[in-house]
Design a protein around this motif. Structure first.
Motif, PDB file in Angstrom:
ATOM      1  N   PRO A  53      43.648  31.666  44.297  1.00 17.24           N
ATOM      2  CA  PRO A  53      44.548  31.149  43.262  1.00 17.24           C
ATOM      3  C   PRO A  53      43.927  31.119  41.866  1.00 17.24           C
ATOM      4  O   PRO A  53      44.634  31.098  40.873  1.00 17.24           O
ATOM      5  CB  PRO A  53      44.881  29.738  43.747  1.00 17.24           C
ATOM      6  CG  PRO A  53      43.824  29.376  44.714  1.00 17.24           C
ATOM      7  CD  PRO A  53      43.299  30.662  45.275  1.00 17.24           C
ATOM      8  N   GLU A  54      42.608  31.138  41.777  1.00 17.61           N
ATOM      9  CA  GLU A  54      41.954  31.127  40.465  1.00 17.61           C
ATOM     10  C   GLU A  54      41.968  32.501  39.804  1.00 17.61           C
ATOM     11  O   GLU A  54      41.787  32.612  38.597  1.00 17.61           O
ATOM     12  CB  GLU A  54      40.519  30.623  40.612  1.00 17.61           C
ATOM     13  CG  GLU A  54      40.468  29.169  41.027  1.00 17.61           C
ATOM     14  CD  GLU A  54      39.056  28.700  41.311  1.00 17.61           C
ATOM     15  OE1 GLU A  54      38.090  29.420  40.971  1.00 17.61           O
ATOM     16  OE2 GLU A  54      38.925  27.614  41.885  1.00 17.61           O
ATOM     17  N   ALA A  55      42.148  33.532  40.591  1.00 17.26           N
ATOM     18  CA  ALA A  55      42.223  34.897  40.056  1.00 17.26           C
ATOM     19  C   ALA A  55      43.310  35.650  40.814  1.00 17.26           C
ATOM     20  O   ALA A  55      43.025  36.534  41.618  1.00 17.26           O
ATOM     21  CB  ALA A  55      40.876  35.594  40.199  1.00 17.26           C
ATOM     22  N   PRO A  56      44.583  35.280  40.590  1.00 17.54           N
ATOM     23  CA  PRO A  56      45.651  35.904  41.380  1.00 17.54           C
ATOM     24  C   PRO A  56      45.778  37.396  41.110  1.00 17.54           C
ATOM     25  O   PRO A  56      45.510  37.875  40.007  1.00 17.54           O
ATOM     26  CB  PRO A  56      46.909  35.164  40.921  1.00 17.54           C
ATOM     27  CG  PRO A  56      46.580  34.637  39.569  1.00 17.54           C
ATOM     28  CD  PRO A  56      45.101  34.379  39.570  1.00 17.54           C
ATOM     29  N   LEU A  57      46.136  38.091  42.148  1.00 19.44           N
ATOM     30  CA  LEU A  57      46.447  39.508  42.030  1.00 19.44           C
ATOM     31  C   LEU A  57      47.967  39.643  42.053  1.00 19.44           C
ATOM     32  O   LEU A  57      48.661  38.831  42.662  1.00 19.44           O
ATOM     33  CB  LEU A  57      45.838  40.286  43.197  1.00 19.44           C
ATOM     34  CG  LEU A  57      44.317  40.247  43.299  1.00 19.44           C
ATOM     35  CD1 LEU A  57      43.859  40.941  44.568  1.00 19.44           C
ATOM     36  CD2 LEU A  57      43.683  40.888  42.083  1.00 19.44           C
ATOM     37  N   TYR A  58      48.473  40.663  41.406  1.00 18.69           N
ATOM     38  CA  TYR A  58      49.921  40.830  41.333  1.00 18.69           C
ATOM     39  C   TYR A  58      50.403  42.111  41.989  1.00 18.69           C
ATOM     40  O   TYR A  58      51.596  42.264  42.229  1.00 18.69           O
ATOM     41  CB  TYR A  58      50.382  40.799  39.868  1.00 18.69           C
ATOM     42  CG  TYR A  58      50.021  39.495  39.200  1.00 18.69           C
ATOM     43  CD1 TYR A  58      50.747  38.348  39.464  1.00 18.69           C
ATOM     44  CD2 TYR A  58      48.941  39.413  38.338  1.00 18.69           C
ATOM     45  CE1 TYR A  58      50.413  37.140  38.869  1.00 18.69           C
ATOM     46  CE2 TYR A  58      48.593  38.216  37.736  1.00 18.69           C
ATOM     47  CZ  TYR A  58      49.341  37.082  38.009  1.00 18.69           C
ATOM     48  OH  TYR A  58      48.994  35.896  37.431  1.00 18.69           O
ATOM     49  N   TYR A  59      49.499  43.030  42.289  1.00 17.41           N
ATOM     50  CA  TYR A  59      49.934  44.335  42.777  1.00 17.41           C
ATOM     51  C   TYR A  59      49.241  44.798  44.049  1.00 17.41           C
ATOM     52  O   TYR A  59      49.397  45.947  44.435  1.00 17.41           O
ATOM     53  CB  TYR A  59      49.741  45.387  41.675  1.00 17.41           C
ATOM     54  CG  TYR A  59      50.475  45.025  40.412  1.00 17.41           C
ATOM     55  CD1 TYR A  59      51.865  45.078  40.361  1.00 17.41           C
ATOM     56  CD2 TYR A  59      49.787  44.604  39.285  1.00 17.41           C
ATOM     57  CE1 TYR A  59      52.547  44.728  39.208  1.00 17.41           C
ATOM     58  CE2 TYR A  59      50.456  44.256  38.119  1.00 17.41           C
ATOM     59  CZ  TYR A  59      51.845  44.314  38.089  1.00 17.41           C
ATOM     60  OH  TYR A  59      52.522  43.968  36.965  1.00 17.41           O
ATOM     61  N   ALA A  60      48.472  43.950  44.709  1.00 18.26           N
ATOM     62  CA  ALA A  60      47.792  44.382  45.935  1.00 18.26           C
ATOM     63  C   ALA A  60      48.813  44.785  46.997  1.00 18.26           C
ATOM     64  O   ALA A  60      48.620  45.791  47.696  1.00 18.26           O
ATOM     65  CB  ALA A  60      46.876  43.288  46.462  1.00 18.26           C
ATOM     66  N   ASP A  61      49.904  44.023  47.119  1.00 22.57           N
ATOM     67  CA  ASP A  61      50.940  44.375  48.090  1.00 22.57           C
ATOM     68  C   ASP A  61      51.622  45.691  47.709  1.00 22.57           C
ATOM     69  O   ASP A  61      51.897  46.531  48.556  1.00 22.57           O
ATOM     70  CB  ASP A  61      51.948  43.247  48.269  1.00 22.57           C
ATOM     71  CG  ASP A  61      52.584  42.774  46.959  1.00 22.57           C
ATOM     72  OD1 ASP A  61      52.150  43.197  45.858  1.00 22.57           O
ATOM     73  OD2 ASP A  61      53.519  41.952  47.040  1.00 22.57           O
ATOM     74  N   LYS A  62      51.851  45.885  46.410  1.00 21.90           N
ATOM     75  CA  LYS A  62      52.447  47.145  45.938  1.00 21.90           C
ATOM     76  C   LYS A  62      51.481  48.306  46.184  1.00 21.90           C
ATOM     77  O   LYS A  62      51.913  49.394  46.588  1.00 21.90           O
ATOM     78  CB  LYS A  62      52.795  47.038  44.457  1.00 21.90           C
ATOM     79  CG  LYS A  62      53.475  48.280  43.908  1.00 21.90           C
ATOM     80  CD  LYS A  62      53.779  48.127  42.434  1.00 21.90           C
ATOM     81  CE  LYS A  62      54.460  49.326  41.828  1.00 21.90           C
ATOM     82  NZ  LYS A  62      54.045  50.622  42.237  1.00 21.90           N
ATOM     83  N   ASP A  63      50.185  48.078  45.941  1.00 19.67           N
ATOM     84  CA  ASP A  63      49.184  49.121  46.225  1.00 19.67           C
ATOM     85  C   ASP A  63      49.255  49.553  47.683  1.00 19.67           C
ATOM     86  O   ASP A  63      49.186  50.746  47.990  1.00 19.67           O
ATOM     87  CB  ASP A  63      47.774  48.622  45.929  1.00 19.67           C
ATOM     88  CG  ASP A  63      47.492  48.436  44.447  1.00 19.67           C
ATOM     89  OD1 ASP A  63      48.286  48.934  43.616  1.00 19.67           O
ATOM     90  OD2 ASP A  63      46.489  47.784  44.131  1.00 19.67           O
ATOM     91  N   ALA A  64      49.366  48.575  48.583  1.00 26.57           N
ATOM     92  CA  ALA A  64      49.424  48.887  50.017  1.00 26.57           C
ATOM     93  C   ALA A  64      50.647  49.740  50.336  1.00 26.57           C
ATOM     94  O   ALA A  64      50.550  50.738  51.065  1.00 26.57           O
ATOM     95  CB  ALA A  64      49.427  47.600  50.836  1.00 26.57           C
ATOM     96  N   GLN A  65      51.800  49.366  49.788  1.00 26.76           N
ATOM     97  CA  GLN A  65      53.026  50.131  50.041  1.00 26.76           C
ATOM     98  C   GLN A  65      52.933  51.519  49.410  1.00 26.76           C
ATOM     99  O   GLN A  65      53.275  52.518  50.042  1.00 26.76           O
ATOM    100  CB  GLN A  65      54.248  49.391  49.495  1.00 26.76           C
ATOM    101  CG  GLN A  65      55.555  50.037  49.893  1.00 26.76           C
ATOM    102  CD  GLN A  65      55.757  50.010  51.394  1.00 26.76           C
ATOM    103  OE1 GLN A  65      55.777  48.952  52.007  1.00 26.76           O
ATOM    104  NE2 GLN A  65      55.902  51.175  52.006  1.00 26.76           N
TER     105      GLN A  65
END
Length: 160
Positions: A53-65
């Protein structure tokens, strides 16, 4: 022919174990495709946004897809089996089950692609790297650490 395993909580066939991994110790049964003499392509793509939570990612799930989608486009004439685990679907139990799925499904003729997209941590005492799987509160716990040694050991047992 492309066989894409869609992991979707709105699907009535979605394994309940993926939504509540700590309350069930039974293995998660991802369907194993029939054996084939023809070379096939297998994709395991994992993306977790909220492991820190201190360094949230926003696209890791999109990267996987996107990774899975691009492999599918690259091999239009081959039989493809793709498993994409995103965020809450990518807990330790489902990741272990996904590697079992690869181990049970592949043979030496197959090509296997694996992607982990998300945060990781290093234990400086042991010099060991850990990928962080999904944890509901975004904490680092023993339940969401996946060591590089564990990953390497699993990959060494995959035939493709």
């Amino acid at each position: 022919m492309t066989n894409i395993i869609v992991i979707d909580k709105n699907n009535p066939n979605f394994p309940k174990e993926l939504t509540d991994p700590l309350n069930n110790t039974e293995p998660i049964p991802f369907p194993v495709p029939p054996r084939s003499e023809e070379p096939r392509v297998f994709v395991l793509s994992i993306g977790v946004n909220n492991s820190n939570p201190e360094a949230p990612l926003y696209y890791a799930d999109k990267d996987a897809q996107d990774f899975s989608d691009n492999i599918i486009k690259k091999y239009p004439k081959q039989q493809i089996h793709s498993l994409v685990l995103k965020n809450a679907q990518a807990n330790n139990r489902s990741i272990q089950a996904a590697f079992r799925w690869l181990e049970e499904s592949t043979n030496k003729k197959d090509e296997v692609f694996v992607l982990f997209s998300g945060h990781g941590v290093v234990d400086y005492r042991t010099q060991r790297y850990y990928y962080l799987s999904y944890e509901p509160l975004g904490r680092v716990t023993n339940q969401n650490l996946i060591s590089d040694v564990w990953i390497g050991n699993l990959i060494s047992h995959i035939s493709g």
